[in-house]
Motif scaffolding. Structure first.
Motif, PDB file in Angstrom:
ATOM      1  N   PRO A  57      -2.651   2.237  -4.828  1.00 17.04           N
ATOM      2  CA  PRO A  57      -3.243   1.065  -5.465  1.00 17.04           C
ATOM      3  C   PRO A  57      -4.678   0.832  -4.999  1.00 17.04           C
ATOM      4  N   LEU A  58      -5.457   0.170  -5.848  1.00 19.81           N
ATOM      5  CA  LEU A  58      -6.816  -0.239  -5.509  1.00 19.81           C
ATOM      6  C   LEU A  58      -6.742  -1.606  -4.850  1.00 19.81           C
ATOM      7  N   CYS A  59      -7.319  -1.733  -3.662  1.00 19.84           N
ATOM      8  CA  CYS A  59      -7.220  -2.972  -2.884  1.00 19.84           C
ATOM      9  C   CYS A  59      -8.604  -3.534  -2.583  1.00 19.84           C
ATOM     10  N   GLN A  60      -8.668  -4.841  -2.366  1.00 21.77           N
ATOM     11  CA  GLN A  60      -9.943  -5.465  -2.026  1.00 21.77           C
ATOM     12  C   GLN A  60     -10.432  -5.031  -0.649  1.00 21.77           C
ATOM     13  N   ARG A  70       0.854  -1.184   0.000  1.00 23.26           N
ATOM     14  CA  ARG A  70       0.000   0.000   0.000  1.00 23.26           C
ATOM     15  C   ARG A  70       0.895   1.241   0.000  1.00 23.26           C
ATOM     16  N   GLY A  71       0.358   2.336  -0.474  1.00 24.32           N
ATOM     17  CA  GLY A  71       1.131   3.569  -0.471  1.00 24.32           C
ATOM     18  C   GLY A  71       1.299   4.131  -1.862  1.00 24.32           C
ATOM     19  N   PRO A  72       1.758   5.398  -1.967  1.00 23.08           N
ATOM     20  CA  PRO A  72       1.916   6.058  -3.266  1.00 23.08           C
ATOM     21  C   PRO A  72       3.007   5.393  -4.088  1.00 23.08           C
ATOM     22  N   GLU A  73       2.809   5.407  -5.403  1.00 29.54           N
ATOM     23  CA  GLU A  73       3.800   4.806  -6.289  1.00 29.54           C
ATOM     24  C   GLU A  73       3.776   5.494  -7.643  1.00 29.54           C
ATOM     25  N   GLY A  74       4.914   5.439  -8.329  1.00 29.40           N
ATOM     26  CA  GLY A  74       5.008   5.987  -9.668  1.00 29.40           C
ATOM     27  C   GLY A  74       5.180   7.490  -9.687  1.00 29.40           C
ATOM     28  N   PRO A  75       5.290   8.079 -10.886  1.00 28.17           N
ATOM     29  CA  PRO A  75       5.548   9.517 -11.019  1.00 28.17           C
ATOM     30  C   PRO A  75       4.442  10.398 -10.478  1.00 28.17           C
ATOM     31  N   LEU A  76       3.208   9.881 -10.409  1.00 26.81           N
ATOM     32  CA  LEU A  76       2.088  10.680  -9.909  1.00 26.81           C
ATOM     33  C   LEU A  76       1.741  10.364  -8.458  1.00 26.81           C
ATOM     34  N   GLY A  77       2.429   9.424  -7.847  1.00 26.82           N
ATOM     35  CA  GLY A  77       2.148   9.075  -6.455  1.00 26.82           C
ATOM     36  C   GLY A  77       0.765   8.489  -6.248  1.00 26.82           C
TER      37      GLY A  77
END
Length: 332
Positions: A222-225, A212-219
């Protein structure tokens, strides 16, 4: 200036201040001119990278010869790898008056510099056949992750079902997977892709889990169940096999509004695309009028994603966020 081009691979001998500054002015002018045009045409964009790059190459040897005149090693020209600071330092060095130094002969070590220049030239010329793309979001998980840096093969042909393509829409580029071409009938039924009246084969592949947490160039998050921030971020994973035999993994997070869609026929000149992360993608299931991609014109396809060069969960320069297990991976 012609002499500078003619001696692109000559790291020996000497050169005058006038020759150096004249050619440097040419490089600066070409770079500025190529930075002005704004275009989305892939080949035009590639040319605007290749032209200043090729014009720049003779500057390595020219600078090395000029550094020899000032009594310094020509290897200082490697500072061009630092675009601003390195260039400024070299300009200061090369602005100094020449010293009374012996003629610099050709040396075996110069072969290394020549090989480097030739390698850079080959890389610049190859740019006419590929383009870079940085994945901004998680719509193509698990195939592509937010922060993946892709090599896209520039293409003018019709993409095939199963290809992961990059395409233009206005001033923005998107990446999705082609699942159907012109004349195909497409719909979603209970989360399953249906092509020309037949459900596409899917095989359970267990659970996909990610941090979980921000990722990639746009922060992006993720979508989680599970909405519980302390619970693992999971999704159900399946292997989807298209009618012609190509397989890829897809994710199912929950029963969503796009799990069931009416059947549509793909018009001539268009393709139908889906995100592998099916509950987190505004793809061809969603019309452009309401924020989706709709049918994608083949003429807007930039190319086919071929390779994940590297990947980062955060900023490109933040090496602590790099995914060290994700280098040079083919896109399937």
């Amino acid at each position: 200036m012609f002499e500078a081009v003619q001696r692109t691979l000559d790291f020996s001998s000497r050169t005058s201040r006038r020759a150096f500054w004249s050619y440097f002015a040419l490089v600066a002018a070409v770079t500025l001119i190529c930075a002005i045009p704004q275009t989305t045409e892939p080949l035009a964009k590639a040319l605007l990278v290749v032209i200043p790059g090729m014009v720049f190459l003779p500057l390595f040897a020219l600078t090395a010869r000029r550094l020899h005149d000032t009594g310094r090693s020509g290897w200082w020209s490697a500072l061009y790898a630092l675009p601003v600071i390195g260039t400024l330092v070299l300009l200061v060095f090369c602005a100094r008056k020449p010293r009374h130094v012996k003629e610099w002969p050709a040396r075996p070590i110069h072969k290394l510099g020549q090989g480097l220049v030739l390698s850079i030239a080959a890389l610049y010329l190859s740019r006419l056949f590929w383009a870079p793309y940085w994945i901004p979001s998680g719509s193509m998980k698990p195939t592509l992750l937010a922060g993946d840096y892709l090599i896209v093969s520039l293409s003018r042909g019709e993409p095939e079902p199963g290809d992961v393509i990059v395409f233009r829409e206005a001033e923005t580029e998107y990446v999705f997977r082609v699942v159907a071409g012109p004349g195909d009938r497409v719909k979603m039924q209970a989360g399953t892709l249906v092509l020309n009246g037949a459900a596409v084969a899917t095989t359970p592949q267990g659970v996909f889990e990610e941090p979980r947490g921000p990722e990639g160039p746009l922060g992006v998050f993720p979508l989680c169940q599970s909405p519980d921030p302390t619970a693992p971020c999971t999704k159900d994973q399946f292997l989807e096999t298209l009618p012609h035999g190509r397989s890829h993994r897809v994710l199912d997070t929950f029963a969503g509004r796009l799990d069931d869609t009416p059947e549509v026929s793909v018009p001539e000149g268009y393709v139908f695309v889906l995100g592998d992360n099916r509950d987190n993608a505004n793809d061809s299931r969603v019309p452009q009028a309401v924020g989706g991609r709709g049918f994608v014109p083949i003429e807007d396809v930039v190319g086919v994603a071929k390779l994940v060069l590297f990947s980062s969960r955060g900023a490109l320069v933040d090496f602590t966020k790099w995914r060290w297990n994700r280098f040079w991976e083919p896109v399937v």
